[in-house]
Design a protein around this motif. Structure first.
Motif, mmCIF file in Angstrom:
data_model
loop_
_atom_site.group_PDB
_atom_site.id
_atom_site.type_symbol
_atom_site.label_atom_id
_atom_site.label_comp_id
_atom_site.label_asym_id
_atom_site.label_seq_id
_atom_site.Cartn_x
_atom_site.Cartn_y
_atom_site.Cartn_z
ATOM 1 N N PHE A 179 50.527 39.877 -16.417
ATOM 2 C CA PHE A 179 50.846 39.175 -15.175
ATOM 3 C C PHE A 179 50.505 37.688 -15.301
ATOM 4 N N SER A 180 49.389 37.385 -15.936
ATOM 5 C CA SER A 180 48.933 35.991 -15.987
ATOM 6 C C SER A 180 49.918 35.111 -16.733
ATOM 7 N N ASP A 210 60.595 30.539 -5.781
ATOM 8 C CA ASP A 210 60.289 30.654 -7.193
ATOM 9 C C ASP A 210 58.943 31.330 -7.435
ATOM 10 N N ARG A 211 58.152 31.529 -6.421
ATOM 11 C CA ARG A 211 56.802 32.056 -6.613
ATOM 12 C C ARG A 211 56.829 33.439 -7.237
ATOM 13 N N ALA A 212 56.102 33.589 -8.339
ATOM 14 C CA ALA A 212 56.017 34.884 -9.016
ATOM 15 C C ALA A 212 55.029 35.777 -8.288
ATOM 16 N N ARG A 213 55.419 37.027 -8.076
ATOM 17 C CA ARG A 213 54.544 38.012 -7.442
ATOM 18 C C ARG A 213 54.580 39.282 -8.283
ATOM 19 N N PHE A 214 53.522 40.067 -8.189
ATOM 20 C CA PHE A 214 53.329 41.157 -9.132
ATOM 21 C C PHE A 214 52.869 42.421 -8.416
ATOM 22 N N ALA A 215 53.207 43.571 -9.006
ATOM 23 C CA ALA A 215 52.780 44.855 -8.451
ATOM 24 C C ALA A 215 52.309 45.760 -9.573
ATOM 25 N N VAL A 216 51.137 46.356 -9.382
ATOM 26 C CA VAL A 216 50.621 47.345 -10.331
ATOM 27 C C VAL A 216 50.174 48.565 -9.538
ATOM 28 N N PHE A 217 50.555 49.729 -10.029
ATOM 29 C CA PHE A 217 50.242 50.997 -9.371
ATOM 30 C C PHE A 217 49.326 51.810 -10.289
ATOM 31 N N VAL A 218 48.133 52.125 -9.799
ATOM 32 C CA VAL A 218 47.183 52.952 -10.555
ATOM 33 C C VAL A 218 47.105 54.306 -9.874
ATOM 34 N N ARG A 219 47.454 55.346 -10.603
ATOM 35 C CA ARG A 219 47.498 56.687 -10.031
ATOM 36 C C ARG A 219 46.359 57.551 -10.548
ATOM 37 N N ALA A 220 45.669 58.225 -9.637
ATOM 38 C CA ALA A 220 44.720 59.275 -9.970
ATOM 39 C C ALA A 220 45.256 60.595 -9.439
ATOM 40 N N GLY A 221 44.719 61.722 -9.926
ATOM 41 C CA GLY A 221 45.217 63.024 -9.514
ATOM 42 C C GLY A 221 44.164 63.893 -8.869
ATOM 43 N N ASN A 222 44.594 65.077 -8.463
ATOM 44 C CA ASN A 222 43.720 66.144 -7.952
ATOM 45 C C ASN A 222 43.163 65.904 -6.555
ATOM 46 N N GLY A 223 43.664 64.920 -5.824
ATOM 47 C CA GLY A 223 43.196 64.686 -4.463
ATOM 48 C C GLY A 223 41.829 64.022 -4.430
ATOM 49 N N LEU A 268 40.818 44.764 -10.191
ATOM 50 C CA LEU A 268 40.784 43.663 -9.226
ATOM 51 C C LEU A 268 39.975 42.495 -9.765
ATOM 52 N N ASP A 269 38.869 42.800 -10.430
ATOM 53 C CA ASP A 269 38.064 41.739 -11.035
ATOM 54 C C ASP A 269 38.867 40.973 -12.076
ATOM 55 N N ARG A 270 39.629 41.696 -12.891
ATOM 56 C CA ARG A 270 40.420 41.034 -13.922
ATOM 57 C C ARG A 270 41.516 40.169 -13.310
ATOM 58 N N LEU A 271 42.221 40.692 -12.306
ATOM 59 C CA LEU A 271 43.254 39.889 -11.650
ATOM 60 C C LEU A 271 42.649 38.675 -10.966
ATOM 61 N N ASP A 272 41.460 38.856 -10.411
ATOM 62 C CA ASP A 272 40.800 37.762 -9.696
ATOM 63 C C ASP A 272 40.225 36.714 -10.633
ATOM 64 N N SER A 273 40.152 37.019 -11.923
ATOM 65 C CA SER A 273 39.582 36.080 -12.886
ATOM 66 C C SER A 273 40.583 35.032 -13.352
ATOM 67 N N TYR A 274 41.876 35.267 -13.089
ATOM 68 C CA TYR A 274 42.907 34.308 -13.487
ATOM 69 C C TYR A 274 43.267 33.416 -12.302
ATOM 70 N N PRO A 275 43.231 32.107 -12.468
ATOM 71 C CA PRO A 275 43.664 31.239 -11.375
ATOM 72 C C PRO A 275 45.163 31.319 -11.171
ATOM 73 N N THR A 335 43.875 33.038 -6.703
ATOM 74 C CA THR A 335 43.861 33.714 -7.993
ATOM 75 C C THR A 335 45.084 34.600 -8.148
ATOM 76 N N LEU A 336 45.199 35.186 -9.323
ATOM 77 C CA LEU A 336 46.314 36.088 -9.596
ATOM 78 C C LEU A 336 46.324 37.283 -8.653
ATOM 79 N N LEU A 337 45.150 37.709 -8.205
ATOM 80 C CA LEU A 337 45.105 38.801 -7.229
ATOM 81 C C LEU A 337 45.827 38.414 -5.943
ATOM 82 N N ASP A 338 45.751 37.142 -5.560
ATOM 83 C CA ASP A 338 46.447 36.694 -4.352
ATOM 84 C C ASP A 338 47.964 36.699 -4.529
ATOM 85 N N ASP A 339 48.426 36.634 -5.767
ATOM 86 C CA ASP A 339 49.855 36.689 -6.047
ATOM 87 C C ASP A 339 50.359 38.125 -6.187
#
Length: 467
Positions: free
Chosen positions: A295-296, A41-54, A365-372, A378-382
């Motif tokens: 996510f939270s 039942d454990r909820a897990r999450f994925a977020v993809f942040v894309r930058a361009g130009n190498g 990462l700071d924002r995800l880590d701020s939620y238990p 924390t949420l980052l661990d999930d």
């Protein structure tokens, strides 16, 4: 069987506010049944942040300025002391929770526009339609959609966000619901928030009052909030978590509207205009606030944030100076093509932009880590939070060594604290790993090892799999 772990308050104007996952029994009046901690039942999450130009990594006579000096275990001290001149040192605080993956390869060559052809492969690992120029299309779905279909509550589509103009030569290209079906990205954090909180259909006067900060979404469910917080059958931990959640809603509202004037027109213009060059990094951070918030409260388990258009033309401001267009910097000349006047210190400027991009990723990462987390940590661990670039380096815009930086263990599935050169592994294998990490499985219950084009070698990146 998957247990519904979402709880809701439904208040004025039909507004629905999702609550965080709680350990206590909250009863049928709030919807859903009691959740188990851990297990399937454990909820897990994925977020993809894309930058361009190498990125400014080693190429010809250009020095390495991105990756740490040595592969192996990562520590905060080593990243700061031995690699202070490398862009990835911006993530030093999270060293034990990182996987830095060098050697990932774009699966297929780019017959026309390298930017357009590359971005559509990032999360699809699919072949592209030939000869489409700046309008390349993927021949398969993207990883965020695969995750959302399997794991999202109520079948919601993934959260698709972008900071950049809609009229760009190459606009969004990261998220694909099916072959040839591009997902439109939301540029406005305010619009995304209104829709996420069920406010798109709220009366205009309520939307205006929220946008002008005279009302919080919390105000619309205040009676139910007070009743919930006053109950004796919830634990002290849950009560603290609820209060933090309600505070976070208000904090996000304030963050998103802090640059807004009191008039609604000015407010909407200030937030809903990513074409405004100077606010683009702030738009990225507000999108990151929304992803962590979603996510939270388990509103969504998959999200993408595209930073800049396909060939990011943003003029970033660093150290009080406005830089030339980032795409020009990546070419090292004042041009989008191959001919033009050289930009002085272009390699150094590219490195500075890389650091700015990773500073923004650290904010996520700071924002995800701020939620238990409901499971400890924390949420980052999930989660698995990903920063990627669709190109490997500057002038050649190569598909070799496209950087993939992962943070979080997705509930312990991933082994972290590593910098690895994985040696020309195609994107599909890192996508298989992430998709499996957040709980998606094949019909037979096995890990997903076949995402992307069927011609590619399947499998996961075993070095980062802990289970």
């Amino acid at each position: 069987m998957r247990i519904n772990r979402r709880k809701f308050l439904i208040g004025a104007a039909g507004v629905t506010v999702a609550l965080p996952a709680l350990e206590s029994w909250l009863g049928p009046s709030l919807g859903g049944s009691r959740a188990r901690a851990g297990g399937e039942d454990r909820a897990r999450f994925a977020v993809f942040v894309r930058a361009g130009n190498g990125v400014a990594q080693q190429w010809n006579d250009e020095p390495e300025q991105f990756w740490p000096r040595a592969t192996g275990a990562l520590t905060t001290a080593a990243m700061r002391e031995q690699n202070a001149d490398r862009a990835t040192t911006e993530l030093a605080d999270y060293a034990p929770r990182l996987n830095l993956l060098k050697g990932i390869q774009r699966p297929f060559s780019t017959p026309t526009c390298g930017h357009s052809d590359s971005i559509v492969q990032c999360l699809t690992a699919a072949q592209i339609n030939a000869g489409a120029g700046n309008a390349a299309q993927a021949r398969g779905e993207s990883a965020d959609w695969r995750i959302a279909r399997a794991m999202n509550p109520s079948g919601r589509e993934p959260l698709t966000l972008m900071a950049g103009p809609g009229s760009a030569y190459i606009a969004e290209g990261l998220s694909w619901s099916a072959a040839g079906v591009r997902t439109s990205a939301e540029r406005s954090p305010l619009n995304a928030y209104m829709r996420m909180m069920g406010l798109s259909s709220a009366p205009p006067e309520i939307q205006v009052r929220i946008a002008e900060r005279r009302m919080s979404v919390n105000d619309l469910v205040r009676d139910q909030m007070q009743s919930l917080l006053g109950r004796t059958d919830i634990s002290a931990r849950d009560r603290r978590r609820l209060q933090q959640h309600f505070d976070a809603i208000r904090d996000t509202e304030i963050r998103m509207s802090c640059d807004l004037d009191e008039s609604l027109v000015d407010a909407i213009s200030a937030i809903d205009n990513p074409q405004a060059n100077d606010v683009r990094p702030d738009v990225v951070r507000r999108h990151m606030d929304l992803v962590a918030f979603a996510f939270s409260c388990d509103i969504n388990r998959a999200a993408t944030i595209q930073v800049g258009e396909g060939n990011d033309q943003t003029q970033y401001e660093i150290g009080g100076s406005r830089l030339p267009r980032f795409h020009w910097i990546s070419h090292r000349i004042y041009s989008d093509g191959s001919d033009g006047e050289a930009i002085p210190n272009a390699v150094t400027l590219h490195h500075q932009v890389d650091r700015l991009h990773l500073q923004m990723f650290k904010y996520l990462l700071d924002r995800l880590d701020s939620y238990p987390s409901a499971y400890g940590g924390t949420l980052l661990d999930d989660s698995v939070a990903v920063w990627l670039n669709d190109l490997g380096n500057g002038p050649p815009h190569s598909g070799d060594k496209v950087p993939w930086l992962l943070a979080g263990s997705a509930g312990g599935f991933l082994r972290t604290g590593q910098y690895l050169d994985v040696g020309r592994v195609t994107i599909n294998r890192v996508l298989n790993t992430i998709i499996s990490a957040v709980g998606v499985r094949k019909d037979d219950g096995s890990l997903v090892d076949d995402f992307g084009d069927s011609s590619l070698t399947g499998g996961l990146i075993d070095q980062i799999v802990a289970t």
